[in-house]
Design a protein around this motif. Sequence first.
Motif: not given
Length: 155
Positions: A46-47, A56-57, A60, A85, A88, A98, A125, A129
């Motif tokens: 991650f940045p 963003h998260f 979403a 992803h 990433w 996650a 969730v 996914i």
Amino acid sequence: MVRIMTSDAIELIKASYAHATSTPRQLAGRFYQELFAAAPNLRALFPGDLTLLQGHFESALALVVRNLDEMGALRDSLRDLGAQHVHWGARPEDYVVAREALVAALASLTPSWDAAIEKHWRAAVTSIIVPMLEGAAVHTAIVAERLADDVSGGG
Ligand code: HEM
């Protein structure tokens, strides 16, 4: 596709979500905290500054919560998100980490948390996914097809 949400479950989730997100970025902040505590190796993907990503998260997730009764409508976007992803560096097993991080973050921000809400959230969730992982798999299959075409195409 996972479709196991009753309207009661959806209402419980929406109420819990409204509470957890009453302060912007609180949920996303908590999620990344839980994620990196459970899997410190993921931090490097991650940045350094997570501020933008937190926004963003949360957007979403908000979209998903609004569409829980019609998850099929989001399937293509979630598949695209899953394909992105891959680049990433997200691996299938990371999605379970996650999911549990998100459930833990929600639990810490929902005062009336109980086993039933936890079960509903885990199902919700999972319904995010699953199409993400499908998208990642389709993406990989397309790359494989193209490679196969490259060598057979010349005749
Ligand atoms: C519940 C499942 C997940 C959801 C809903 C989700 C959502 C998102 C969203 C909305 C973005 C921003 C996309 C954009 O900028 O256009 C993002 C970026 C990202 N996600 Fe996820 N994600 C999930 C799971 C994961 C997992 C399991 C990993 C594993 C490591 C991961 C790693 C990343 C990374 C590295 C980025 C990009 C960071 C960058 O901008 O460089 N995500 N995710």
